[in-house]
Design an enzyme around this catalytic site. Structure first.
Site, PDB file in Angstrom:
ATOM      1  N   CYS A   2      24.615  60.885  15.001  1.00 51.32           N
ATOM      2  CA  CYS A   2      24.361  62.315  15.039  1.00 51.32           C
ATOM      3  C   CYS A   2      25.638  63.066  14.702  1.00 51.32           C
ATOM      4  CB  CYS A   2      23.869  62.725  16.426  1.00 51.32           C
ATOM      5  SG  CYS A   2      22.448  61.776  17.001  1.00 51.32           S
ATOM      6  N   LEU A  55      20.109  62.361  14.028  1.00 49.77           N
ATOM      7  CA  LEU A  55      19.515  61.355  13.159  1.00 49.77           C
ATOM      8  C   LEU A  55      18.835  60.370  14.102  1.00 49.77           C
ATOM      9  CD1 LEU A  55      19.162  60.120  10.304  1.00 49.77           C
ATOM     10  CD2 LEU A  55      21.268  58.854  10.686  1.00 49.77           C
ATOM     11  N   ILE A  57      17.309  57.412  15.810  1.00 50.05           N
ATOM     12  CA  ILE A  57      17.378  55.956  15.625  1.00 50.05           C
ATOM     13  C   ILE A  57      16.864  55.222  16.858  1.00 50.05           C
ATOM     14  CG2 ILE A  57      18.984  54.013  15.360  1.00 50.05           C
ATOM     15  CD1 ILE A  57      20.616  55.823  13.491  1.00 50.05           C
ATOM     16  N   GLY A  81      26.762  58.392  18.109  1.00 47.96           N
ATOM     17  CA  GLY A  81      27.042  56.961  18.058  1.00 47.96           C
ATOM     18  C   GLY A  81      25.921  56.131  18.641  1.00 47.96           C
ATOM     19  N   GLY A 372      30.946  45.403   6.490  1.00 53.40           N
ATOM     20  CA  GLY A 372      31.928  44.374   6.820  1.00 53.40           C
ATOM     21  C   GLY A 372      33.313  44.859   7.150  1.00 53.40           C
TER      22      GLY A 372
END
Length: 635
Positions: A2, A55, A57, A81, A372
């Site tokens: 977010c 956002l 999730i 987060g 990665g």
């Protein structure tokens, strides 16, 4: 994932000026970070306001809405987060009597803070930037995760504390304006970013990784480092290779499993290198459906492409593979917009392919991806790291007892004969008794800056932070290996403030969340404790121990192929298709006219475009500086 922001008017308790319009404006400046929902909160006293973009999730229902308020009304929280172990903490809190209304990790943070105060941070496994308002104490608590995966910016103008996930959020407040931080400019030129807490904006700061701060009703700010890599534990000098391999596999499997926590589609950015390939292979072990993989390449410059390796991994593990090919015209079309999303100038050319592969994922319906980042910094994956370790051990340390006058004389005599600017810079550092390693990426040397900056002084050097951080490791672990000092420096500087901000800002520009399994703090701490003989093996092979841990998971021909690295062909582009674009921006820049010698810059351009010298990274750093100037600065 977010975006958060807010204002604490501690100096205006009798006439707070926080309005819904202000908080909405701050929220709208970061709509890309959270297109699914928005909200704001103003405390009953009127002196604190929080704003938020979502956002969705975890828990896609309205129960996950922020700002989130505790049932008693005392605490208000905004959070950016993911807390991967939130269900474990939730069970502990429920046993203490807390009653949940959602399935979100946000609610766990709220109750954890209510129960344990700021000690709750040590319980969280994940990435986060948090702000919690306390209505009873009239104070604001803020924190950033251990590694600095999530950003947190703030300013303290005239009795206010203003913060946000991106710098453009506090800039929406009328008391702030965008001005160049002249002290940060030399750092950007050297190491492609200013070290925290500085930013490229005067008066705007970033909270350091692993730090928290508290602002009371009088405006007193108390900052605390709540996590440090130096507290990872004693070095594992006697560990056997087999033990290290087993533990790396265990930790990485757990980390990847944790980061599959999602109520929306997720996948992997697959470059074809060992790190992204491990992400795919270990994720495939845990899934009954194909992994979604995404790759980017370049249309006309095959030497930069790793597509064949990405396709090979995708085929072996049966992924649902997606690709996009780009060229210089695609890059030119997004550069100005990327400068806006990056907040600070970012001299890393990887931002371009990263943007297009992020957009590819979003367009396919994938919202969460694993990447990665961090593996090379942990396990010694760069050839230049090995080069610097050997240089330090063979020459730098033994010859360091030479009187400084003799070292300076050798530098003065030998420097003009050397063509390589980096070699001359190393000679200069040695002659001055400075540290060898300043960071994993260097653009302009001190010699470059002396010639280019209008008012160069030695105080503009980036050596001071390097010396401080080398000293911290040497104090904690006297006589420790140079490789351990180098890793610590990377985790204090380049990784959080350049590489991870690149991942965060570019991913969020397309409204996706990027997760970094190699940077689970348990892996980071273990890697920090490993000795060089384990990381590099008996023959000083980059990333030796991770390659050994990959055997049996990835094909050996994939593990032991020559490393290419994820890059963009800006050296070629700046000679050809982007030549005019470069000239137009460099030589119209007011910032460069005021602070630099344009004649010196013209020479850099001519050398590069004639093929006399590869100045691609220098010019790319300058170009991004001017693009940032055009989008943000008030002249």
């Amino acid at each position: 994932m977010c975006g958060i922001g807010g204002v604490f008017d501690y100096g205006f308790a009798n006439r707070p000026e926080i309005t819904p319009e202000l908080l909405t404006r701050m929220s709208d400046a970061m709509v890309h970070r959270g297109p699914d929902d928005a909200g704001y909160y103003i405390a009953p006293s009127g002196i604190c306001g929080l704003t938020f973009r979502r956002l969705a999730i975890i828990d896609l229902t309205p129960a996950g809405h922020q700002p989130m308020i505790s049932p008693d009304g005392r605490f208000a929280l905004v959070f950016n987060g993911e807390i991967y172990n939130h269900r474990t903490i939730r069970a502990e809190l429920e046993a203490k009597g807390y009653r949940y209304k959602s399935q979100s990790d946000t609610e766990t943070i709220l109750y954890a803070y209510q129960e344990w105060g700021e000690a709750c941070l040590e319980k969280f496994f994940g990435m986060f930037a948090i702000a919690i308002w306390d209505n009873d104490k009239k104070e604001l608590f803020c924190a950033r995760d251990r590694i600095g995966i999530k950003p947190f910016y703030y300013a303290t103008p005239n009795g206010r504390f203003i913060f946000g996930s991106e710098i453009k959020v506090p800039l929406q407040h009328p008391v702030l304006s965008a001005r160049l931080n002249e002290d940060a400019l030399p750092h950007y030129l050297s190491i492609m970013m200013p070290p925290a807490p500085e930013t490229m904006f005067e008066g705007i700061f970033k909270l350091e990784a692993g730090h928290s701060l508290r602002i009371d009703s009088n405006g007193n700010i108390t900052k605390r480092q709540w996590w440090s890599l130096l507290n990872a534990g004693e070095p594992l000098e006697n560990i056997r290779e087999e033990e290290a391999i087993e533990e790396i596999r265990r930790l990485l499997r757990q980390s990847i499993k944790d980061r599959m926590m999602s109520d929306v589609p997720f996948g992997v950015f697959l470059s074809g290198g060992i790190d992204s390939s491990l992400n795919v292979a270990l994720m495939a072990e845990l899934m009954s459906r194909p992994v979604q993989t995404f790759s980017v390449g370049f249309k006309d410059l095959e030497k930069y492409n790793e597509m064949q390796y990405a396709r090979s991994i995708a085929k072996k593990y049966g992924t649902n593979h997606h690709e996009v090919l780009i060229d210089s015209h695609d890059a030119e079309g997004v550069l100005s917009n990327l400068a806006w999303h990056e907040d600070e100038p970012n001299g890393d050319p990887v931002c371009i392919p990263l943007y297009f592969v992020s957009k590819l994922a979003r367009d396919s319906g994938t919202i969460v991806v694993q990447v990665g980042e961090g593996s090379d910094e942990e396990f010694g994956g760069y050839k230049q790291q090995v080069r610097d370790i050997k240089l330090f051990e063979k020459w730098w340390r033994p010859l360091g007892v030479t009187p400084k006058i003799a070292r300076r004389a050798a530098y003065m005599a030998g420097s003009p004969l050397l063509k390589n600017p980096l070699v001359r810079e190393y000679m200069r550092r040695f002659s001055e008794g400075e540290e060898l390693f300043w960071g994993g990426a260097m653009a302009f040397t001190e010699e470059h800056k002396r010639g280019m900056l209008a008012n160069y002084s030695k105080q503009m050097s980036s050596v001071h932070n390097a010396e401080k951080w080398h000293g911290e490791v040497a104090t904690k672990y006297p006589g420790t290996e140079y490789m351990r000092r180098m890793m610590y420096l990377e985790f204090r500087q380049r990784l959080p403030e350049l590489l991870l901000m690149r991942v965060d800002k570019i991913g969020m520009a397309t409204s996706i969340e990027a997760r970094v399994p190699f940077l689970d703090h348990r892996i980071v701490e273990f890697a920090f404790r490993l000795p060089r003989r384990i990381k590099l093996g008996p023959n000083d092979v980059p990333k030796y121990i991770l390659k050994k841990a990959s055997e049996g998971i990835l094909p050996n021909e994939h593990i032991y192929r020559k490393k290419m690295g994820f890059a963009a062909p800006v050296n070629e582009w700046l000679k050809t298709d982007l030549k005019r674009f470069l000239d137009d921006h460099l030589f119209q820049s007011e910032l460069l006219k005021i602070h630099t010698n344009l004649g010196y810059i013209r020479t850099l351009v001519q050398e590069h475009q004639s093929g006399a010298r590869n100045n691609g990274q220098l010019l790319w750093s300058l170009l991004n500086l001017t693009l940032w100037e055009e989008r943000f600065l008030s002249h």
